[in-house]
Design a protein around this motif. Structure first.
Motif, mmCIF file in Angstrom:
data_model
loop_
_atom_site.group_PDB
_atom_site.id
_atom_site.type_symbol
_atom_site.label_atom_id
_atom_site.label_comp_id
_atom_site.label_asym_id
_atom_site.label_seq_id
_atom_site.Cartn_x
_atom_site.Cartn_y
_atom_site.Cartn_z
ATOM 1 N N ILE A 1 0.834 -1.197 0.000
ATOM 2 C CA ILE A 1 0.000 0.000 0.000
ATOM 3 C C ILE A 1 0.875 1.256 0.000
ATOM 4 C CG2 ILE A 1 -1.630 1.359 1.356
ATOM 5 C CD1 ILE A 1 -2.904 -0.928 -0.108
ATOM 6 N N GLU A 2 1.960 1.236 0.781
ATOM 7 C CA GLU A 2 2.854 2.393 0.817
ATOM 8 C C GLU A 2 3.497 2.626 -0.542
ATOM 9 O OE1 GLU A 2 5.256 5.576 2.305
ATOM 10 O OE2 GLU A 2 3.295 4.734 2.779
ATOM 11 N N GLU A 3 3.932 1.551 -1.196
ATOM 12 C CA GLU A 3 4.545 1.703 -2.523
ATOM 13 C C GLU A 3 3.537 2.202 -3.550
ATOM 14 O OE1 GLU A 3 7.961 -1.805 -2.084
ATOM 15 O OE2 GLU A 3 5.975 -2.280 -2.879
ATOM 16 N N LYS A 4 2.294 1.762 -3.414
ATOM 17 C CA LYS A 4 1.273 2.207 -4.368
ATOM 18 C C LYS A 4 0.971 3.690 -4.194
ATOM 19 C CE LYS A 4 -2.119 -0.513 -5.521
ATOM 20 N NZ LYS A 4 -3.385 -1.300 -5.552
ATOM 21 N N ARG A 5 0.858 4.146 -2.953
ATOM 22 C CA ARG A 5 0.536 5.562 -2.745
ATOM 23 C C ARG A 5 1.697 6.452 -3.197
ATOM 24 N NH1 ARG A 5 2.158 7.562 2.496
ATOM 25 N NH2 ARG A 5 0.391 8.970 2.577
ATOM 26 N N LEU A 6 2.921 5.959 -3.044
ATOM 27 C CA LEU A 6 4.062 6.722 -3.545
ATOM 28 C C LEU A 6 4.058 6.763 -5.069
ATOM 29 C CD1 LEU A 6 6.912 5.543 -1.122
ATOM 30 C CD2 LEU A 6 5.819 7.801 -1.188
ATOM 31 N N ALA B 1 6.313 21.156 0.798
ATOM 32 C CA ALA B 1 5.600 20.834 2.036
ATOM 33 C C ALA B 1 4.615 19.686 1.834
ATOM 34 C CB ALA B 1 4.874 22.071 2.552
ATOM 35 N N LEU B 2 5.107 18.565 1.331
ATOM 36 C CA LEU B 2 4.275 17.363 1.296
ATOM 37 C C LEU B 2 4.143 16.830 2.709
ATOM 38 C CD1 LEU B 2 5.859 15.556 -1.791
ATOM 39 C CD2 LEU B 2 3.714 16.825 -1.738
ATOM 40 N N THR B 3 3.042 16.161 2.991
ATOM 41 C CA THR B 3 2.838 15.613 4.320
ATOM 42 C C THR B 3 2.465 14.146 4.213
ATOM 43 O OG1 THR B 3 1.710 16.000 6.441
ATOM 44 C CG2 THR B 3 0.379 16.190 4.440
ATOM 45 N N ALA B 4 2.460 13.468 5.352
ATOM 46 C CA ALA B 4 2.173 12.028 5.408
ATOM 47 C C ALA B 4 3.143 11.237 4.532
ATOM 48 C CB ALA B 4 0.728 11.739 5.018
ATOM 49 N N ILE B 5 4.403 11.654 4.551
ATOM 50 C CA ILE B 5 5.448 10.966 3.800
ATOM 51 C C ILE B 5 6.732 11.029 4.616
ATOM 52 C CG2 ILE B 5 5.983 13.064 2.489
ATOM 53 C CD1 ILE B 5 6.781 11.253 0.142
ATOM 54 N N ASP B 6 7.420 9.884 4.741
ATOM 55 C CA ASP B 6 8.676 9.886 5.469
ATOM 56 C C ASP B 6 9.824 10.252 4.527
ATOM 57 O OD1 ASP B 6 9.067 7.584 3.967
ATOM 58 O OD2 ASP B 6 8.826 6.209 5.655
ATOM 59 N N HIS B 7 11.018 10.320 5.038
ATOM 60 C CA HIS B 7 12.139 10.758 4.211
ATOM 61 C C HIS B 7 12.541 9.737 3.156
ATOM 62 C CE1 HIS B 7 13.695 14.417 6.673
ATOM 63 N NE2 HIS B 7 12.371 14.383 6.602
ATOM 64 N N PRO B 8 12.510 8.429 3.438
ATOM 65 C CA PRO B 8 12.729 7.478 2.344
ATOM 66 C C PRO B 8 11.686 7.620 1.234
ATOM 67 C CG PRO B 8 13.078 6.377 4.434
ATOM 68 C CD PRO B 8 12.520 7.728 4.752
ATOM 69 N N GLY B 9 10.436 7.876 1.600
ATOM 70 C CA GLY B 9 9.396 8.092 0.599
ATOM 71 C C GLY B 9 9.650 9.349 -0.206
ATOM 72 N N ARG B 10 10.109 10.395 0.462
ATOM 73 C CA ARG B 10 10.442 11.631 -0.240
ATOM 74 C C ARG B 10 11.615 11.391 -1.194
ATOM 75 N NH1 ARG B 10 9.057 17.041 0.925
ATOM 76 N NH2 ARG B 10 7.971 16.402 2.814
ATOM 77 N N ALA B 11 12.581 10.569 -0.751
ATOM 78 C CA ALA B 11 13.706 10.226 -1.616
ATOM 79 C C ALA B 11 13.218 9.455 -2.837
ATOM 80 C CB ALA B 11 14.735 9.405 -0.845
ATOM 81 N N PHE B 12 12.247 8.554 -2.644
ATOM 82 C CA PHE B 12 11.684 7.798 -3.764
ATOM 83 C C PHE B 12 11.099 8.750 -4.811
ATOM 84 C CE2 PHE B 12 7.876 6.170 -5.820
ATOM 85 C CZ PHE B 12 8.335 4.996 -6.399
ATOM 86 N N LEU B 13 10.319 9.729 -4.364
ATOM 87 C CA LEU B 13 9.723 10.678 -5.304
ATOM 88 C C LEU B 13 10.801 11.509 -6.001
ATOM 89 C CD1 LEU B 13 6.599 12.016 -3.361
ATOM 90 C CD2 LEU B 13 6.694 10.243 -5.113
ATOM 91 N N ALA B 14 11.812 11.928 -5.235
ATOM 92 C CA ALA B 14 12.895 12.713 -5.832
ATOM 93 C C ALA B 14 13.645 11.890 -6.879
ATOM 94 C CB ALA B 14 13.852 13.185 -4.737
ATOM 95 N N LEU B 15 13.895 10.629 -6.571
ATOM 96 C CA LEU B 15 14.581 9.751 -7.515
ATOM 97 C C LEU B 15 13.744 9.517 -8.766
ATOM 98 C CD1 LEU B 15 15.996 7.198 -4.934
ATOM 99 C CD2 LEU B 15 17.371 8.658 -6.427
ATOM 100 N N THR B 16 12.445 9.293 -8.564
ATOM 101 C CA THR B 16 11.558 9.065 -9.706
ATOM 102 C C THR B 16 11.563 10.277 -10.635
ATOM 103 O OG1 THR B 16 10.147 7.641 -8.349
ATOM 104 C CG2 THR B 16 9.209 8.460 -10.390
#
Length: 510
Positions: free
Chosen positions: A360-365, A396-411
């Motif tokens: 679920i976490e991977e899907k929302r990301l 200022a995204l919320t409900a996201i941890d730093h690994p998740g933020r890194a995932f979005l930045a990498l994508t």
């Protein structure tokens, strides 16, 4: 929440009416702050934020009264905040007062004067109510929280258990930085004794063992900022920053022991807050020693965000704030916002066909990545990758941890710079697991293919599906789009196929 609420995405266009600003003034023991938000939302965005360090709680523990100097500074700040609220055309103004005002013998007199200065009624929060709002703030800003919230102010520490959206019963302890300074007569040794005695019988603290301790409050944010600077941490966003318990305890011990002015990067902390750092450190250290939480996570969402969360109806509360924030960015900045929604469904079908496990976490990301994929299209092509990286790292995204933020930045980086790791920040890569790196490349490869097929326009992707069929990844073009087939298009399909161990094929329907 067992699945991503589709209404977080599907209602994006309908849920974006013209909003009237809403503002909250928080009269704390150390600071008085005005925060104005764009409007009532599951992902509220700040449009103005100002604080005044008034030290209202200075001396309350020993004299029982709010100091005249603090009162004068607070009233001046409130008059200024009233004028600013009028300039911002704030529709709703909510004013809260906490420990100093409720504990002081002249607190009621101050609240009356403060209400006149700000031009609005003031809610004097009990300790339990303050803890409840802090917990709701964490619920609003952290995905599926599970642990204990600790909100450390100048006058008190509020503690409350939280699991998902379920809250325990809150408690308040007289362990704020100003209170400890006064009660200990500025003696660190005496302050440690006070902290230990106050926490000795706290059942709430005991519940954090093996779970997450959510640290709320300016003093703990300042400690985390120093910790970040010493590590040369690649992100500057404080919300969601995690420190393993042992590391946090070691760092807190250093802050307790040394002169704060000698700490690396101390200039990043307001000079008026620096004297409170050792006291905040000793409270955190004692909590860790007594209960051994798994980790410390910083939450910039607290009482104010908790109040906004309480104003929402149940349907709004159930929405995923990460998807809401990404949807709003898509609506504001993308060439054709409906294309991002097509992209979500298009990658849904593709991921399902791969039979790759997706949490679920991977899907929302992935959904957030699709919604943000085109928000930077106006930037110069040579800088889209860099600017997209900065956007995801610092927005200022919320409900996201730093690994998740890194995932979005990498994508975003892979989407614009190509799939070669050499082009992507190694510091950001270090925040993501091997699995997240792999998924970021797969999602980016799919997005790169989608944009070459559709030109970022809606209603094309539903007609050009891509799917895994046995040993191949197949892109299907309808007959009227057959001329899109090219070596470059085949190369993009091949890039995607290779990432999941398949061959590539482009076919024309019929």
């Amino acid at each position: 929440m067992d699945s991503i609420p589709r209404e977080s995405l599907e209602d994006a266009r309908e849920s974006a009416p013209v909003k009237q600003p809403i503002a909250i003034v928080d009269i704390g023991s150390n600071s008085v702050r005005l925060v104005a938000y764009e409007g009532l939302s599951r992902a509220p965005r700040q449009i103005f934020n100002e604080k005044s360090l008034c030290a209202l709680g200075n001396g309350v523990a020993t004299t029982g009264k709010l100091p005249k100097a603090g009162i004068d500074k607070a009233l001046a700040a409130l008059r200024r905040f009233k004028t600013m609220s009028e300039i911002l055309q704030v529709g709703e103004l909510h004013v809260l007062a906490t420990a100093a005002a409720r504990d002081a013998s002249n607190g009621a007199e101050f609240v009356e004067a403060a209400s006149h200065a700000i031009g609005a009624p003031i809610s004097l929060l009990s300790g339990a109510r303050e803890a409840e709002l802090s917990a709701h703030g964490v619920v609003s800003g952290i995905y599926r929280p599970d642990g204990v919230v600790g909100d450390l102010g100048g006058g008190s520490l509020e503690l409350i258990d939280v699991k998902g959206v379920q809250l325990g019963k809150g408690a308040t302890l007289p362990l704020g930085g100003l209170t400890l300074m006064d009660a200990s007569n500025n003696s660190p040794r005496a302050a440690v004794k006070i902290v230990r005695e106050a926490l000795a019988n706290s059942r709430i603290v005991e519940r954090v063992a093996g779970r997450t301790f959510y640290a709320v409050g300016g003093t703990w944010r300042a400690l985390a900022k120093l910790h970040m600077r010493q590590r040369h941490y690649p992100l500057t966003v404080m919300h969601g920053y995690v420190i393993p318990s042992e590391d946090a305890s070691d760092f807190a011990g250093i802050v307790e022991r040394v002169n704060t002015e000698t700490l690396i990067s101390i200039e990043a902390v307001n000079a008026q807050r620096r004297p409170l750092l050792p006291y905040g450190a000793m409270v955190l250290d004692e909590i860790i020693r007594r209960a051994m939480p798994k980790e410390i996570m910083i939450s910039t969402a607290g009482v104010r965000e908790g109040l906004i969360y309480e104003m929402l109806d149940q349907a709004q509360r159930r929405k995923d704030p990460l998807i809401v924030a990404a949807s709003e960015a898509n609506l504001q900045f993308s060439r054709a916002p409906r294309h991002a929604e097509d992209l979500v469904d298009w990658t849904d079908r593709f991921m399902k066909s791969t039979h790759l496990e997706e949490t679920i976490e991977e899907k929302r990301l992935r959904y957030a990545a699709c919604l943000l994929a085109d928000v930077n299209w106006r930037a110069h092509p040579d800088y889209r990758g860099e600017e997209s990286l900065n956007l995801v790292e610092n927005t200022a995204l919320t409900a996201i941890d730093h690994p998740g933020r890194a995932f979005l930045a990498l994508t975003m980086s892979y989407r614009y710079l190509g799939l070669d790791d050499d082009e992507v920040s190694p510091q950001i890569r270090a925040l993501a697991s091997a699995r997240m790196l792999d998924r970021a490349r797969i999602v980016a490869a799919a997005v790169r293919l989608a944009y070459l097929v559709s030109g970022a326009m809606p209603d094309v992707l539903p007609r050009t599906p891509v799917a895994c069929l046995k040993s191949k990844v197949e892109l299907t073009l309808p007959a009227d789009l057959a001329d899109l087939a090219s070596d470059r298009l085949y190369s993009r399909v091949k890039q995607l196929a290779r990432l999941i161990g398949r061959d590539a094929i482009v076919t024309i329907a019929g």
